[in-house]
Design a protein around this motif. Structure first.
Motif, PDB file in Angstrom:
ATOM      1  N   ALA A 107      20.508 -29.067  14.140  1.00 40.92           N
ATOM      2  CA  ALA A 107      19.112 -28.687  13.879  1.00 40.92           C
ATOM      3  C   ALA A 107      18.578 -27.799  14.998  1.00 40.92           C
ATOM      4  O   ALA A 107      17.920 -26.787  14.736  1.00 40.92           O
ATOM      5  CB  ALA A 107      18.244 -29.931  13.718  1.00 40.92           C
ATOM      6  N   LEU A 142      22.559 -21.676   9.518  1.00 40.49           N
ATOM      7  CA  LEU A 142      23.648 -22.661   9.571  1.00 40.49           C
ATOM      8  C   LEU A 142      24.975 -21.978   9.882  1.00 40.49           C
ATOM      9  O   LEU A 142      25.740 -22.452  10.735  1.00 40.49           O
ATOM     10  CB  LEU A 142      23.749 -23.419   8.247  1.00 40.49           C
ATOM     11  CG  LEU A 142      22.697 -24.483   7.993  1.00 40.49           C
ATOM     12  CD1 LEU A 142      22.701 -24.889   6.515  1.00 40.49           C
ATOM     13  CD2 LEU A 142      22.944 -25.693   8.870  1.00 40.49           C
ATOM     14  N   GLN A 172      23.451 -34.231  13.926  1.00 42.69           N
ATOM     15  CA  GLN A 172      22.431 -33.534  13.145  1.00 42.69           C
ATOM     16  C   GLN A 172      21.378 -32.929  14.064  1.00 42.69           C
ATOM     17  O   GLN A 172      20.891 -31.826  13.813  1.00 42.69           O
ATOM     18  CB  GLN A 172      21.777 -34.487  12.144  1.00 42.69           C
ATOM     19  CG  GLN A 172      22.680 -34.871  11.007  1.00 42.69           C
ATOM     20  CD  GLN A 172      22.001 -35.820  10.038  1.00 42.69           C
ATOM     21  OE1 GLN A 172      20.957 -36.392  10.325  1.00 42.69           O
ATOM     22  NE2 GLN A 172      22.609 -35.980   8.883  1.00 42.69           N
ATOM     23  N   CYS A 213      20.132 -24.342  14.711  1.00 46.80           N
ATOM     24  CA  CYS A 213      19.677 -23.612  13.517  1.00 46.80           C
ATOM     25  C   CYS A 213      18.184 -23.373  13.501  1.00 46.80           C
ATOM     26  O   CYS A 213      17.692 -22.649  12.629  1.00 46.80           O
ATOM     27  CB  CYS A 213      20.020 -24.403  12.253  1.00 46.80           C
ATOM     28  SG  CYS A 213      21.750 -24.588  11.971  1.00 46.80           S
ATOM     29  N   ILE A 227      18.297 -30.841   7.853  1.00 43.27           N
ATOM     30  CA  ILE A 227      19.755 -30.950   7.991  1.00 43.27           C
ATOM     31  C   ILE A 227      20.261 -32.180   7.254  1.00 43.27           C
ATOM     32  O   ILE A 227      21.239 -32.124   6.504  1.00 43.27           O
ATOM     33  CB  ILE A 227      20.169 -31.009   9.486  1.00 43.27           C
ATOM     34  CG1 ILE A 227      19.781 -29.729  10.212  1.00 43.27           C
ATOM     35  CG2 ILE A 227      21.662 -31.312   9.626  1.00 43.27           C
ATOM     36  CD1 ILE A 227      20.482 -28.473   9.744  1.00 43.27           C
ATOM     37  N   GLU A 259      22.762 -32.150   4.028  1.00 46.06           N
ATOM     38  CA  GLU A 259      24.036 -32.868   4.154  1.00 46.06           C
ATOM     39  C   GLU A 259      24.222 -33.896   3.039  1.00 46.06           C
ATOM     40  O   GLU A 259      25.321 -34.082   2.529  1.00 46.06           O
ATOM     41  CB  GLU A 259      24.090 -33.552   5.521  1.00 46.06           C
ATOM     42  CG  GLU A 259      25.392 -34.245   5.813  1.00 46.06           C
ATOM     43  CD  GLU A 259      25.391 -34.838   7.202  1.00 46.06           C
ATOM     44  OE1 GLU A 259      25.259 -36.074   7.308  1.00 46.06           O
ATOM     45  OE2 GLU A 259      25.499 -34.065   8.176  1.00 46.06           O
TER      46      GLU A 259
END
Length: 72
Positions: free
Chosen positions: A7, A35, A3, A10, A17, A21
């Protein structure tokens, strides 16, 4: 991919994130584009579940994480 790495790619927070998710948060068009770019896939592929038969057979988007009700 972790993650944290996603992150960073992005330019979103790890909390964002994580919430996306887990189905606790949805993302807007800009974040969705970030993303897709980070994952090197077209934006539509993040939303097209037709090729994922297990997902479709399992109820697909009929299930979502429960929301906490706000206390006013």
């Amino acid at each position: 991919m972790s993650q944290q790495k996603l992150a960073d790619l992005c330019e979103l927070s790890v909390d964002q994130i994580s919430n996306i998710e887990r189905g606790k948060n949805w993302t807007g068009e800009v974040s969705l584009a970030f993303l897709a770019r980070a994952l090197r896939v077209p934006v539509y592929s993040l939303l097209d579940y037709s090729g994922n038969q297990a997902f479709v057979n399992g109820g697909g988007l009929l299930w979502r994480a429960p929301r906490k009700r706000r206390q006013y």
